[in-house]
Write a protein that holds these residues in place. Structure first.
Motif, mmCIF file in Angstrom:
data_model
loop_
_atom_site.group_PDB
_atom_site.id
_atom_site.type_symbol
_atom_site.label_atom_id
_atom_site.label_comp_id
_atom_site.label_asym_id
_atom_site.label_seq_id
_atom_site.Cartn_x
_atom_site.Cartn_y
_atom_site.Cartn_z
ATOM 1 N N SER A 176 -2.819 -28.464 -16.460
ATOM 2 C CA SER A 176 -3.768 -29.098 -17.379
ATOM 3 C C SER A 176 -5.208 -28.717 -17.060
ATOM 4 N N LEU A 177 -5.425 -28.030 -15.916
ATOM 5 C CA LEU A 177 -6.790 -27.707 -15.504
ATOM 6 C C LEU A 177 -7.323 -26.510 -16.286
ATOM 7 N N VAL A 178 -8.408 -26.726 -16.994
ATOM 8 C CA VAL A 178 -9.066 -25.668 -17.755
ATOM 9 C C VAL A 178 -10.149 -25.035 -16.893
ATOM 10 N N VAL A 179 -10.193 -23.711 -16.878
ATOM 11 C CA VAL A 179 -11.228 -22.995 -16.143
ATOM 12 C C VAL A 179 -12.485 -22.979 -17.010
ATOM 13 N N ASP A 180 -13.444 -23.799 -16.651
ATOM 14 C CA ASP A 180 -14.684 -23.898 -17.411
ATOM 15 C C ASP A 180 -15.816 -24.306 -16.470
ATOM 16 N N GLU A 181 -16.977 -24.567 -17.034
ATOM 17 C CA GLU A 181 -18.140 -24.891 -16.213
ATOM 18 C C GLU A 181 -17.894 -26.123 -15.349
ATOM 19 N N GLN A 182 -17.298 -27.144 -15.920
ATOM 20 C CA GLN A 182 -17.089 -28.393 -15.195
ATOM 21 C C GLN A 182 -16.144 -28.212 -14.011
ATOM 22 N N SER A 183 -15.001 -27.573 -14.251
ATOM 23 C CA SER A 183 -14.008 -27.429 -13.184
ATOM 24 C C SER A 183 -14.489 -26.478 -12.090
ATOM 25 N N MET A 184 -15.145 -25.388 -12.480
ATOM 26 C CA MET A 184 -15.601 -24.419 -11.478
ATOM 27 C C MET A 184 -16.744 -24.994 -10.636
ATOM 28 N N SER A 185 -17.591 -25.789 -11.251
ATOM 29 C CA SER A 185 -18.667 -26.423 -10.500
ATOM 30 C C SER A 185 -18.103 -27.416 -9.492
ATOM 31 N N LYS A 186 -17.137 -28.189 -9.922
ATOM 32 C CA LYS A 186 -16.536 -29.192 -9.040
ATOM 33 C C LYS A 186 -15.751 -28.542 -7.901
ATOM 34 N N LEU A 187 -14.890 -27.589 -8.230
ATOM 35 C CA LEU A 187 -14.061 -26.954 -7.214
ATOM 36 C C LEU A 187 -14.881 -26.074 -6.283
ATOM 37 N N GLY A 188 -15.999 -25.551 -6.784
ATOM 38 C CA GLY A 188 -16.858 -24.722 -5.953
ATOM 39 C C GLY A 188 -17.442 -25.467 -4.760
ATOM 40 N N ASN A 189 -17.430 -26.786 -4.838
ATOM 41 C CA ASN A 189 -17.914 -27.595 -3.717
ATOM 42 C C ASN A 189 -16.898 -27.672 -2.581
ATOM 43 N N SER A 190 -15.669 -27.188 -2.840
ATOM 44 C CA SER A 190 -14.596 -27.320 -1.846
ATOM 45 C C SER A 190 -14.046 -25.986 -1.374
ATOM 46 N N CYS A 191 -14.702 -24.883 -1.708
ATOM 47 C CA CYS A 191 -14.175 -23.578 -1.299
ATOM 48 C C CYS A 191 -15.288 -22.567 -1.128
ATOM 49 N N ALA A 192 -14.939 -21.424 -0.551
ATOM 50 C CA ALA A 192 -15.905 -20.344 -0.340
ATOM 51 C C ALA A 192 -15.945 -19.387 -1.517
ATOM 52 N N GLU A 193 -14.794 -19.175 -2.162
ATOM 53 C CA GLU A 193 -14.684 -18.207 -3.251
ATOM 54 C C GLU A 193 -13.580 -18.636 -4.204
ATOM 55 N N PHE A 194 -13.566 -17.953 -5.365
ATOM 56 C CA PHE A 194 -12.451 -18.040 -6.297
ATOM 57 C C PHE A 194 -11.800 -16.662 -6.414
ATOM 58 N N LEU A 195 -10.487 -16.648 -6.571
ATOM 59 C CA LEU A 195 -9.741 -15.445 -6.942
ATOM 60 C C LEU A 195 -9.073 -15.754 -8.270
ATOM 61 N N VAL A 196 -9.304 -14.902 -9.269
ATOM 62 C CA VAL A 196 -8.804 -15.190 -10.612
ATOM 63 C C VAL A 196 -8.102 -13.973 -11.198
ATOM 64 N N HIS A 197 -6.795 -14.075 -11.383
ATOM 65 C CA HIS A 197 -6.040 -13.062 -12.110
ATOM 66 C C HIS A 197 -5.974 -13.463 -13.586
ATOM 67 N N GLY A 198 -6.213 -12.501 -14.462
ATOM 68 C CA GLY A 198 -5.982 -12.733 -15.879
ATOM 69 C C GLY A 198 -4.496 -12.551 -16.135
ATOM 70 N N VAL A 199 -3.762 -13.638 -16.170
ATOM 71 C CA VAL A 199 -2.300 -13.578 -16.218
ATOM 72 C C VAL A 199 -1.811 -12.855 -17.464
ATOM 73 N N ASP A 200 -2.530 -12.980 -18.576
ATOM 74 C CA ASP A 200 -2.087 -12.356 -19.827
ATOM 75 C C ASP A 200 -2.080 -10.834 -19.759
ATOM 76 N N VAL A 201 -2.920 -10.254 -18.878
ATOM 77 C CA VAL A 201 -3.029 -8.788 -18.820
ATOM 78 C C VAL A 201 -2.633 -8.217 -17.465
ATOM 79 N N GLU A 202 -2.418 -9.067 -16.469
ATOM 80 C CA GLU A 202 -2.145 -8.609 -15.106
ATOM 81 C C GLU A 202 -0.918 -7.718 -15.035
ATOM 82 N N GLY A 203 -1.072 -6.581 -14.335
ATOM 83 C CA GLY A 203 0.041 -5.670 -14.105
ATOM 84 C C GLY A 203 0.414 -4.797 -15.281
#
Length: 305
Positions: free
Chosen positions: A203-230
């Motif tokens: 249910s988690l949407v990758v947007d400004e709100q979620s990235m700002s919040k989660l950014g307080n708990s980590c050093a980096e993000f790793l993001v695969h575009g699942v629709d095009v990966e591989g």
């Protein structure tokens, strides 16, 4: 400006002697390996982040959306299976001064764990590890030589972000050693984090709100575009732009790269703030893109930052 003429030491054959590059040591302190490679204070251009994917002890490139978790691997789409061990690739990345890459275990079997530890030892303190990471085993992987641990599925439960589990991880390793994998898939017009080998849409949407919040708990993000990966079908430019606009911490994008032009596209769309990983498209993994040319491109980016 660095010359892009071929140099001894950059090779997509077996590693030769270790070499240090002025352009990379400037932004990655070997005495402080947990520093983010693309720390906002030093990095203003896109960097190449190498990868090693391990499945049943063997380095492979697999279409992530085909990972259904069945023991017989029915339906698994494998683009490449290497005859070289995982530590070979780690040694090559060390030789070519490519810190901040990641090792992903596509399964928690003993053979994959052993292969991952050998790769970490070959480039000690300069590669990240993901795949089955939780608060109980995270310290083991840091002790084995990982600079950071990468986590997705553990912090999700019943399709929702479990903030208690996230804080358990932060407590176990510290936010500066934690990378959150927000690999996502387009669903109902928004990018939703995909968990459990990308088979479940959260249910988690990758947007400004979620990235700002989660950014307080980590050093980096790793993001695969699942629709095009591989699939080597082109990058998800919309997702790259979203990451550049909304991420509050360093972020690496993976998925769909098919040519050197795609690296330039990511650099432009990502405004120099989004790094890139290339998997099956690299000639190291049977693809059409020259690893050597990518390393030259990376050095050029670093020299201009």
């Amino acid at each position: 400006m660095l010359s892009l003429r071929p140099q001894v030491g950059i090779s997509c054959s077996r590693p030769h002697s270790t070499r240090r590059s002025r352009s990379l040591t400037r932004c990655f302190d070997p005495q402080n390996p947990v520093t983010s490679v693309n720390d906002s204070s030093v990095n203003k251009t896109c960097s190449f982040r190498p990868c090693i994917d391990i499945h049943k002890g063997q380095v492979k490139q697999i279409v992530g959306s085909s990972l259904e978790g069945s023991s017989d691997d029915k339906g698994l789409v494998t683009n490449f299976a290497s005859e070289e061990p995982a530590e070979y690739y780690a040694s090559l990345y060390k030789q070519d001064d490519l810190p901040g890459g990641h090792i992903i275990m596509l399964g928690a079997d003993d053979a994959s764990r052993e292969a991952a530890k050998k790769a970490l030892a070959a480039y000690n303190g300069f590669m990240q590890i993901g795949g089955g990471i939780n608060p109980e085993n995270a310290a083991e992987w840091l002790d084995a030589g990982a600079s950071h641990v990468i986590v997705t599925s553990y912090i999700f439960q019943d399709g929702k972000l479990n903030e208690e589990r996230l804080q358990e991880l932060v407590k176990a390793v510290g936010k500066d050693r934690l990378i959150l994998d927000l690999s996502c898939k387009k669903h109902n017009g928004a990018y939703h984090v995909a968990t459990d080998r990308w088979q479940k849409i959260s249910s988690l949407v990758v947007d400004e709100q979620s990235m700002s919040k989660l950014g307080n708990s980590c050093a980096e993000f790793l993001v695969h575009g699942v629709d095009v990966e591989g699939k080597q079908s082109g990058v998800d430019e919309e997702l790259v732009q979203l990451l550049a606009d909304q991420s509050t911490v360093p972020v690496t994008y993976a998925g769909g790269v098919a040519s050197m032009d795609d690296l330039e596209l990511i650099n432009r769309a990502g405004q120099g703030r989004v790094d890139v990983t290339i998997g099956s498209a690299l000639d190291l993994f049977g693809g059409p893109i020259s690893y050597t040319e990518v390393v030259f491109w990376h050095l050029q980016q670093r020299s201009s930052s």
